[in-house]
Write a protein that holds these residues in place. Structure first.
Motif, PDB file in Angstrom:
ATOM      1  N   ARG A 175       0.842  -1.198   0.000  1.00 49.28           N
ATOM      2  CA  ARG A 175       0.000   0.000   0.000  1.00 49.28           C
ATOM      3  C   ARG A 175       0.880   1.252   0.000  1.00 49.28           C
ATOM      4  O   ARG A 175       0.640   2.204  -0.745  1.00 49.28           O
ATOM      5  N   PHE A 176       1.882   1.245   0.852  1.00 53.73           N
ATOM      6  CA  PHE A 176       2.804   2.367   0.948  1.00 53.73           C
ATOM      7  C   PHE A 176       3.495   2.612  -0.393  1.00 53.73           C
ATOM      8  O   PHE A 176       3.596   3.747  -0.872  1.00 53.73           O
ATOM      9  N   GLY A 177       3.947   1.529  -1.023  1.00 48.13           N
ATOM     10  CA  GLY A 177       4.659   1.658  -2.286  1.00 48.13           C
ATOM     11  C   GLY A 177       3.804   2.270  -3.383  1.00 48.13           C
ATOM     12  O   GLY A 177       4.288   3.096  -4.173  1.00 48.13           O
ATOM     13  N   GLU A 178       2.522   1.895  -3.449  1.00 48.19           N
ATOM     14  CA  GLU A 178       1.645   2.439  -4.484  1.00 48.19           C
ATOM     15  C   GLU A 178       1.398   3.926  -4.266  1.00 48.19           C
ATOM     16  O   GLU A 178       1.363   4.706  -5.230  1.00 48.19           O
ATOM     17  N   VAL A 179       1.232   4.333  -3.014  1.00 43.03           N
ATOM     18  CA  VAL A 179       1.015   5.754  -2.729  1.00 43.03           C
ATOM     19  C   VAL A 179       2.276   6.553  -3.055  1.00 43.03           C
ATOM     20  O   VAL A 179       2.207   7.640  -3.639  1.00 43.03           O
ATOM     21  N   VAL A 180       3.436   6.021  -2.691  1.00 42.71           N
ATOM     22  CA  VAL A 180       4.706   6.704  -2.966  1.00 42.71           C
ATOM     23  C   VAL A 180       4.894   6.893  -4.477  1.00 42.71           C
ATOM     24  O   VAL A 180       5.310   7.964  -4.948  1.00 42.71           O
ATOM     25  N   GLU A 181       4.595   5.868  -5.253  1.00 41.55           N
ATOM     26  CA  GLU A 181       4.768   5.945  -6.708  1.00 41.55           C
ATOM     27  C   GLU A 181       3.865   7.024  -7.300  1.00 41.55           C
ATOM     28  O   GLU A 181       4.300   7.822  -8.146  1.00 41.55           O
ATOM     29  N   LEU A 182       2.612   7.079  -6.857  1.00 41.92           N
ATOM     30  CA  LEU A 182       1.675   8.074  -7.372  1.00 41.92           C
ATOM     31  C   LEU A 182       2.042   9.482  -6.914  1.00 41.92           C
ATOM     32  O   LEU A 182       1.891  10.453  -7.659  1.00 41.92           O
ATOM     33  N   TYR A 183       2.533   9.585  -5.686  1.00 40.07           N
ATOM     34  CA  TYR A 183       2.983  10.881  -5.189  1.00 40.07           C
ATOM     35  C   TYR A 183       4.120  11.408  -6.065  1.00 40.07           C
ATOM     36  O   TYR A 183       4.139  12.592  -6.443  1.00 40.07           O
ATOM     37  N   GLY A 184       5.053  10.534  -6.405  1.00 46.82           N
ATOM     38  CA  GLY A 184       6.163  10.938  -7.258  1.00 46.82           C
ATOM     39  C   GLY A 184       5.690  11.456  -8.605  1.00 46.82           C
ATOM     40  O   GLY A 184       6.204  12.461  -9.121  1.00 46.82           O
ATOM     41  N   ARG A 185       4.720  10.775  -9.195  1.00 46.01           N
ATOM     42  CA  ARG A 185       4.183  11.227 -10.478  1.00 46.01           C
ATOM     43  C   ARG A 185       3.482  12.572 -10.345  1.00 46.01           C
ATOM     44  O   ARG A 185       3.581  13.435 -11.226  1.00 46.01           O
ATOM     45  N   ALA A 186       2.780  12.768  -9.225  1.00 46.62           N
ATOM     46  CA  ALA A 186       2.037  14.015  -9.018  1.00 46.62           C
ATOM     47  C   ALA A 186       2.977  15.206  -8.844  1.00 46.62           C
ATOM     48  O   ALA A 186       2.816  16.243  -9.506  1.00 46.62           O
ATOM     49  N   VAL A 187       3.960  15.071  -7.962  1.00 43.94           N
ATOM     50  CA  VAL A 187       4.859  16.208  -7.718  1.00 43.94           C
ATOM     51  C   VAL A 187       5.792  16.439  -8.894  1.00 43.94           C
ATOM     52  O   VAL A 187       6.378  17.527  -9.030  1.00 43.94           O
TER      53      VAL A 187
END
Length: 295
Positions: A175-187
């Motif tokens: 779960r953490f990994g998926e949120v981190v990946e999407l956060y990276g794409r967003a920022v």
């Protein structure tokens, strides 16, 4: 028309759910604890819960299956003052943009008033989330629209889809990994597409699985479809997420009670089910039809 205390639904001011109640302009709450019993009987008809903290002027009867719990006029008034209606362009309060994760492939970007903190995410049943940025309302709204398009995520996710994945979530690390990946794409879009007035916020993943009780609860297979006059709902609270209460029932298994369906009902304490009592319809959410019965 005289009424007793009527349910106004679940709120998440902290890490645990609370049931709200109203009687005219009076308000009170009941704090819900995992492991405790919940047993009630619906009384009479379901009435509109009003809008903006005010009772419905005509105490309108609303359909039992409605998740809104409001008559058309009160629903219009309530929405007119919401952020989603885009009628608050001059709101001076700061807002935050968030990335909410509900399950594999179930992600959304949204905004909430900064003063509300994580309450909005708990109310939606977000299993995990992180903040993306903060700033004026219109900058937050613009960023929300940009990120939805860039990430290919919807503006809302039906609760039925959230329930479908809630009982089979991947582990916390995934779960953490998926949120981190999407956060990276967003920022990654910050310098090009974010409004300058929106301040980016650092990654800080909040995981609600333990607070919701999902890490220790069996998967729910049925859900309450509606309440009926005299219908009894009874069980032991084992988990909760957003408006949903997960109840372990006497006959075995876990059912979901969407508290949006109990708003506007007068609920009375119920004795253990016995001969002659009326049950409530249950919907099979594990892949099946509809059934009714006592529990």
């Amino acid at each position: 028309m005289a009424f007793g205390w009527r349910c106004t639904g679940v709120a998440w001011p902290g890490d645990g759910p609370e049931l709200g109640w109203s009687r005219g302009r009076e308000r009170r709450v009941s704090v819900l604890a995992y492991g405790s019993g919940l047993r009630f009987r619906a009384v009479g008809e379901r009435h509109c819960v009003g809008a903006r903290g005010n009772p419905c002027p005509v105490a309108a009867v609303v359909p039992a299956r409605s998740t809104g719990g409001r008559c058309p006029e009160c629903a219009r008034l309530d929405r007119a003052h919401s952020v989603a209606a885009d009628t608050l362009a001059d709101d001076p309060r700061p807002y935050r943009v968030y990335l909410a994760w509900f399950g594999p492939g179930l992600v959304k970007v949204g905004i909430t008033r900064e003063e509300r903190g994580g309450a909005r995410l708990r109310e939606q049943g977000a299993v995990a989330y992180t903040w993306l940025g903060r700033g004026p309302l219109m900058a937050a709204r613009r960023t929300e629209e940009v990120l939805r398009a860039a990430l290919g995520v919807p503006d809302r996710i039906p609760y039925a889809r959230k329930r479908a994945v809630r009982g089979q979530l991947p582990g916390e690390r995934q779960r953490f990994g998926e949120v981190v990946e999407l956060y990276g794409r967003a920022v990654g879009l910050q310098g090009r597409d974010w409004p300058e007035s929106l301040e980016p916020l650092s990654l800080e993943v909040v995981d609600h699985a333990r607070a919701f009780g999902l890490d220790r609860s069996a998967r729910a297979t049925r859900a309450v479809g509606e309440l009926v006059d005299g219908g009894v709902v009874a069980g032991r609270l084992v988990a909760a997420a957003g408006p949903d209460l997960h109840l372990e029932v006497d006959e075995g298994g876990v059912i979901v009670l969407d508290t949006r369906l109990i708003t506007g009902w007068e609920l009375a304490a119920a004795t253990p089910p016995g001969k002659g009592e009326v049950g409530v319809p249950l919907i099979d959410i594990a892949g099946g039809g509809v059934q009714g019965g006592l529990f």
